[in-house]
Design an enzyme around this catalytic site. Structure first.
Site, PDB file in Angstrom:
ATOM      1  N   HIS A   1       0.833  -1.082  -0.060  1.00 55.38           N
ATOM      2  CA  HIS A   1      -0.098  -0.034   0.012  1.00 55.38           C
ATOM      3  C   HIS A   1       0.930   1.288   0.063  1.00 55.38           C
ATOM      4  O   HIS A   1       2.080   1.326   0.361  1.00 55.38           O
ATOM      5  CB  HIS A   1      -1.180  -0.142   1.092  1.00 55.38           C
ATOM      6  CG  HIS A   1      -0.417   0.121   2.658  1.00 55.38           C
ATOM      7  ND1 HIS A   1      -0.175  -1.041   3.488  1.00 55.38           N
ATOM      8  CD2 HIS A   1       0.110   0.979   3.231  1.00 55.38           C
ATOM      9  CE1 HIS A   1       0.545  -0.702   4.400  1.00 55.38           C
ATOM     10  NE2 HIS A   1       0.759   0.716   4.510  1.00 55.38           N
TER      11      HIS A   1
ATOM     12  N   HIS B   1       4.155   7.360   3.504  1.00 52.36           N
ATOM     13  CA  HIS B   1       5.056   6.286   3.254  1.00 52.36           C
ATOM     14  C   HIS B   1       4.712   5.397   2.191  1.00 52.36           C
ATOM     15  O   HIS B   1       3.397   5.411   1.673  1.00 52.36           O
ATOM     16  CB  HIS B   1       5.325   5.527   4.770  1.00 52.36           C
ATOM     17  CG  HIS B   1       3.920   4.901   5.177  1.00 52.36           C
ATOM     18  ND1 HIS B   1       2.993   5.379   5.989  1.00 52.36           N
ATOM     19  CD2 HIS B   1       3.321   3.489   5.012  1.00 52.36           C
ATOM     20  CE1 HIS B   1       1.916   4.558   6.069  1.00 52.36           C
ATOM     21  NE2 HIS B   1       2.306   3.521   5.439  1.00 52.36           N
TER      22      HIS B   1
ATOM     23  N   GLU C   1       7.733   1.561   4.691  1.00 55.29           N
ATOM     24  CA  GLU C   1       7.348   0.531   5.810  1.00 55.29           C
ATOM     25  C   GLU C   1       7.335  -0.893   5.191  1.00 55.29           C
ATOM     26  O   GLU C   1       7.227  -1.328   3.965  1.00 55.29           O
ATOM     27  CB  GLU C   1       5.809   0.644   5.977  1.00 55.29           C
ATOM     28  CG  GLU C   1       5.051  -0.359   6.807  1.00 55.29           C
ATOM     29  CD  GLU C   1       3.653  -0.079   6.844  1.00 55.29           C
ATOM     30  OE1 GLU C   1       2.968   0.778   6.178  1.00 55.29           O
ATOM     31  OE2 GLU C   1       2.842  -1.065   7.766  1.00 55.29           O
TER      32      GLU C   1
HETATM   33 CO    CO Z   1       1.174   1.465   6.263  1.00 57.11          CO
END
Ligand code: CO
Length: 141
Positions: A7, A82, A131
């Site tokens: 994502h 992120h 991440e």
């Molecule tokens: Co995230």
């Protein structure tokens, strides 16, 4: 070791307003947008917008010392916060990142998808907070 893009995280002042943007401006069906949930340990509320090949993670501050409050002070309308990639094993990934000299920002902890995550400092990744998330055991839908 870098797996699938899971994502893109977007910090927003209001998840409900951001959901409306994806629904009304971009035509994302309402059933492709998840309920808003809270991760008090990480100081965020979150929801996912499902698109054909990935997800947008909307995050909104929860609590006074939320780690994304600073970001929103600099980006009052919200902004790209992120990018999240999957890895097969978060502890292997963490150790490897440390060996390679990256600054890992946290011990593995449970993230929005229920699997352990770490964050890698933007200075190591061309200014982008990365991440890393352990791939969920269940197959992708
Ligand atoms: Co995230």
């Amino acid at each position: 070791m870098l797996g699938r893009l899971n994502h893109v995280g977007i910090a927003v002042p209001s998840i409900e307003d951001a959901k409306a943007t994806y629904r009304d401006l971009y035509g994302v069906p309402a059933d492709a947008i998840t309920e808003t949930r809270e991760l008090p340990a990480q100081g965020v509320k979150f929801a996912f917008v499902n698109v054909a090949n990935s997800q947008i993670e909307l995050i909104e501050p929860l609590g006074e010392d939320s780690p994304i409050r600073n970001f929103l002070e600099k980006n009052p309308k919200g902004g790209q916060h992120h990018v999240c990639f999957e890895v097969p094993d978060i502890y292997v990934a963490r150790d490897e990142m440390v060996v390679r000299g990256a600054k890992v920002l946290n011990e593995p902890r449970i993230g929005a998808h229920g699997t352990p995550i770490i964050f890698v400092h933007p200075k190591d990744s061309n200014g982008v907070l990365i991440e890393l998330m352990e791939t969920p055991k269940a197959a992708h839908g």
